[in-house]
Enzyme design. Structure first.
Site, PDB file in Angstrom:
ATOM      1  N   ASP A 161       0.847  -1.199   0.000  1.00  0.00           N
ATOM      2  CA  ASP A 161       0.000   0.000   0.000  1.00  0.00           C
ATOM      3  C   ASP A 161       0.884   1.251   0.000  1.00  0.00           C
ATOM      4  O   ASP A 161       0.614   2.231  -0.700  1.00  0.00           O
ATOM      5  CB  ASP A 161      -0.902  -0.017   1.234  1.00  0.00           C
ATOM      6  CG  ASP A 161      -1.563  -1.367   1.413  1.00  0.00           C
ATOM      7  OD1 ASP A 161      -2.408  -1.716   0.587  1.00  0.00           O
ATOM      8  OD2 ASP A 161      -1.203  -2.095   2.364  1.00  0.00           O
ATOM      9  N   HIS A 189      -4.612  -3.462   6.431  1.00  0.00           N
ATOM     10  CA  HIS A 189      -4.359  -3.720   5.003  1.00  0.00           C
ATOM     11  C   HIS A 189      -5.684  -4.187   4.397  1.00  0.00           C
ATOM     12  O   HIS A 189      -5.934  -5.384   4.235  1.00  0.00           O
ATOM     13  CB  HIS A 189      -3.276  -4.778   4.806  1.00  0.00           C
ATOM     14  CG  HIS A 189      -3.216  -5.265   3.382  1.00  0.00           C
ATOM     15  ND1 HIS A 189      -2.754  -4.484   2.359  1.00  0.00           N
ATOM     16  CD2 HIS A 189      -3.611  -6.420   2.815  1.00  0.00           C
ATOM     17  CE1 HIS A 189      -2.863  -5.150   1.220  1.00  0.00           C
ATOM     18  NE2 HIS A 189      -3.388  -6.326   1.469  1.00  0.00           N
TER      19      HIS A 189
HETATM   20  P1  NAX Z   1      -1.679 -18.363  -4.054  1.00  0.00           P
HETATM   21  O1  NAX Z   1      -3.025 -18.978  -3.858  1.00  0.00           O
HETATM   22  O2  NAX Z   1      -1.081 -18.299  -5.408  1.00  0.00           O
HETATM   23  O3  NAX Z   1      -0.625 -19.124  -3.124  1.00  0.00           O
HETATM   24  C1  NAX Z   1      -0.856 -19.389  -1.779  1.00  0.00           C
HETATM   25  C2  NAX Z   1      -0.128 -20.678  -1.469  1.00  0.00           C
HETATM   26  O4  NAX Z   1      -0.223 -20.879  -0.058  1.00  0.00           O
HETATM   27  C3  NAX Z   1      -0.718 -21.909  -2.139  1.00  0.00           C
HETATM   28  O5  NAX Z   1       0.307 -22.592  -2.849  1.00  0.00           O
HETATM   29  C4  NAX Z   1      -1.254 -22.728  -0.986  1.00  0.00           C
HETATM   30  O6  NAX Z   1      -1.137 -24.120  -1.203  1.00  0.00           O
HETATM   31  C5  NAX Z   1      -0.376 -22.261   0.149  1.00  0.00           C
HETATM   32  N1  NAX Z   1      -0.934 -22.462   1.484  1.00  0.00           N
HETATM   33  C6  NAX Z   1      -2.225 -22.349   1.875  1.00  0.00           C
HETATM   34  N2  NAX Z   1      -2.333 -22.672   3.163  1.00  0.00           N
HETATM   35  C7  NAX Z   1      -1.102 -22.968   3.600  1.00  0.00           C
HETATM   36  C8  NAX Z   1      -0.581 -23.386   4.854  1.00  0.00           C
HETATM   37  N3  NAX Z   1      -1.385 -23.599   5.897  1.00  0.00           N
HETATM   38  N4  NAX Z   1       0.738 -23.609   4.946  1.00  0.00           N
HETATM   39  C9  NAX Z   1       1.543 -23.432   3.895  1.00  0.00           C
HETATM   40  N5  NAX Z   1       1.114 -23.057   2.673  1.00  0.00           N
HETATM   41  C10 NAX Z   1      -0.194 -22.814   2.545  1.00  0.00           C
HETATM   42  O7  NAX Z   1      -1.767 -16.930  -3.373  1.00  0.00           O
HETATM   43  P2  NAX Z   1      -0.784 -15.687  -3.540  1.00  0.00           P
HETATM   44  O8  NAX Z   1      -1.206 -14.885  -4.683  1.00  0.00           O
HETATM   45  O9  NAX Z   1       0.621 -16.168  -3.476  1.00  0.00           O
HETATM   46  O10 NAX Z   1      -1.173 -14.843  -2.236  1.00  0.00           O
HETATM   47  C11 NAX Z   1      -0.866 -15.312  -0.949  1.00  0.00           C
HETATM   48  C12 NAX Z   1      -1.536 -14.450   0.106  1.00  0.00           C
HETATM   49  O11 NAX Z   1      -1.081 -13.116   0.041  1.00  0.00           O
HETATM   50  C13 NAX Z   1      -3.061 -14.369  -0.037  1.00  0.00           C
HETATM   51  O12 NAX Z   1      -3.643 -14.513   1.250  1.00  0.00           O
HETATM   52  C14 NAX Z   1      -3.281 -12.953  -0.533  1.00  0.00           C
HETATM   53  O13 NAX Z   1      -4.551 -12.459  -0.164  1.00  0.00           O
HETATM   54  C15 NAX Z   1      -2.176 -12.226   0.189  1.00  0.00           C
HETATM   55  N6  NAX Z   1      -1.801 -10.895  -0.313  1.00  0.00           N
HETATM   56  C16 NAX Z   1      -1.432  -9.970   0.602  1.00  0.00           C
HETATM   57  C17 NAX Z   1      -1.008  -8.706   0.240  1.00  0.00           C
HETATM   58  C18 NAX Z   1      -0.601  -7.697   1.268  1.00  0.00           C
HETATM   59  O14 NAX Z   1      -0.295  -6.572   0.877  1.00  0.00           O
HETATM   60  N7  NAX Z   1      -0.559  -7.993   2.564  1.00  0.00           N
HETATM   61  C19 NAX Z   1      -0.976  -8.300  -1.182  1.00  0.00           C
HETATM   62  C20 NAX Z   1      -0.972  -9.441  -2.129  1.00  0.00           C
HETATM   63  C21 NAX Z   1      -1.813 -10.631  -1.755  1.00  0.00           C
HETATM   64  O15 NAX Z   1      -3.145 -10.391  -2.130  1.00  0.00           O
END
Ligand code: NAX
Length: 327
Positions: A161, A189
C-alpha cells in the site's frame, strides 16, 4: 563469509512465492553478501508439494551463489526450525459465499499452529512478516500463539500500500518516486486503510500543499490506493503477486538492515495515536539496528482522525471475531 540466515516462506508454491524466492536467494532481501538457507512450507496436498519441488528445481537451476541450501516440507516444525526471518504468505483465500467471519476462522486454523511452531522452534530473534490475508489479524493470531517471543517480532505487510501511494503521488506531481518521502499507511491492510498524504513530502515540500487538490486526495488518491488490489485482479485476472513480493522484500530488508526513510508497517499497537493495545495497526515507522520505531508526534486533522477511527474499528471487529483463538 557471513553465517547463513535461515528464511522460512510459507505458501512457497503460490504466485507470490514464485516472485519472492528468487529475489531472496539472489540477495535482494538480506544483502548481497549474506548467504541464505530457504525453508519452504506448503500444504501436504500432492499437487502443492509437487509444485514446490518444481520451484526448488528452478532455484537449483539459478545456481545462486548465496543460496546455501533449502528444504521443502509440509511440517511447520521443520520449516520454522531456527529461522531468522519467517514470511507467512500462505493463507486461506475467500471462497464463494464465504462470510468474513468464516474467512477469519479458516485463517485462524492456519496461523495458530504456525505461530505456535514459530514460538517453539524459530530463532529467539526471529522477525515475522505476515503477508497472507487478512494480514493484520493473521499476524495478531500468530503473535498470540507464539509463546516466548516478543510482540514486536510480529508484523503485517502494509508496504505494498505504501509503495502504491508513493507512485500515485509521484505521478500526480510529475516527480520521481524517490522525491516522495514520509508516506504513511494507517490501520488495516484492507479498503479501510488510510493513506496519509498530509504529512508526506514531495521534493522537500509538503505533498498535500504541492498537490493542492483536496478533491483529488479524497476522491482519487485515497480510493485508488485502498482499492488497488481489486483493480489489479480486475486487470490481470489474478491478484498482485510480483508487487506483493517486492513489498515483502522491501519490508524485511528495511527492518533487518535499516532505512533512512519512513516505512509503513503493521505492528502491534502500543497506545500510540490513541490506538489501544491488542491489534496489529499500520503506522509509519523508522528502522535501524534490526528494530522499528513508530514515528511519533504526527498531528492529524479531523478528516484523518475519522479515517483512522474507521480502520481501527474494522480491526477491532476482526479481533472480536477471532477472540476465542487469542490465548
Ligand atoms: P496463491 O493462492 O497463489 O498461493 C498461496 C499458497 O499458499 C498456495 O500454494 C497454498 O497451497 C499455500 N498455502 C495455503 N495454506 C497454507 C498453509 N497452511 N501452509 C503453507 N502453505 C499454505 O496466493 P498468492 O497470490 O501467493 O497470495 C498469498 C496471500 O497473500 C493471499 O492470502 C493474498 O490475499 C495475500 N496478499 C497480501 C497482500 C498484502 O499486501 N498484505 C498483497 C498481495 C496478496 O493479495
Amino acid at each position: 563469509m557471513k553465517k547463513p540466515m535461515r528464511v522460512a516462506v510459507t505458501g512457497a508454491a503460490g504466485q507470490i512465492g514464485y516472485s519472492l524466492l528468487f529475489r531472496i536467494a539472489s540477495g535482494e532481501m538480506l544483502g548481497k553478501d549474506q548467504p541464505v538457507i530457504l525453508q519452504l512450507l506448503e500444504i501436504p496436498d500432492e499437487k502443492a508439494q509437487k509444485a514446490l519441488k518444481g520451484v526448488m528445481m528452478e532455484l537449483d537451476d539459478c545456481a545462486f551463489p548465496l543460496l546455501q541450501s533449502m528444504v521443502g516440507t509440509s511440517d511447520a516444525n521443520v520449516a520454522f526450525k531456527d529461522v531468522d526471518v519467517a514470511l507467512l504468505v500462505g493463507a486461506r483465500p475467500r471462497g464463494p459465499g464465504m462470510e468474513r467471519k468464516d474467512l477469519l476462522e479458516a485463517n485462524g486454523a492456519i496461523f495458530v499452529p504456525q505461530g505456535k511452531a514459530i514460538g517453539e522452534v524459530a530463532s529467539r530473534d526471529v522477525k515475522v512478516l505476515v503477508v497472507g490475508n487478512p494480514a493484520n489479524t493473521n499476524a495478531l493470531i500468530a503473535m498470540k500463539a507464539a509463546k516466548g517471543l516478543k510482540p514486536s517480532q510480529f508484523t503485517a505487510m502494509m508496504r505494498l500500500d505504501h509503495n502504491r501511494a508513493l507512485t500515485q503521488v509521484a505521478q500526480k506531481t510529475g516527480k520521481a518516486v524517490t522525491d516522495v518521502k514520509k508516506m504513511s499507511i494507517w490501520g488495516n491492510h484492507s479498503a479501510t486503510q488510510y493513506p496519509d498524504v498530509f504529512h508526506a513530502e514531495v521534493a522537500g515540500k509538503n505533498a498535500a500543499q504541492t498537490i493542492n487538490d483536496q478533491a483529488w486526495i479524497e476522491g482519487t488518491f485515497i480510493p485508488t490506493v485502498q482499492k488497488r488490489g481489486a483493480a489489479i485482479i480486475d486487470a490481470r485476472g489474478l491478484s498482485s503477486a510480483a508487487s506483493a513480493a517486492n513489498a515483502a522484500i522491501d519490508h524485511v530488508r528495511d527492518w533487518v538492515l535499516g532505512s533512512s526513510e519512513w516505512v509503513s508497517m503493521g505492528v502491534p499497537s502500543d497506545g500510540s495515536y490513541g490506538i489501544p493495545e491488542g491489534i496489529i495497526f499500520g503506522y509509519p515507522c523508522t528502522t535501524a539496528n534490526g528494530q522499528y520505531t513508530i514515528v511519533k508526534g504526527i498531528e492529524h486533522n479531523d478528516f484523518a482522525k475519522a479515517k483512522i477511527a474507521a480502520t481501527q474499528k474494522e480491526l477491532e471487529e476482526e479481533r472480536a471475531a477471532i477472540a476465542h483463538l487469542l490465548k
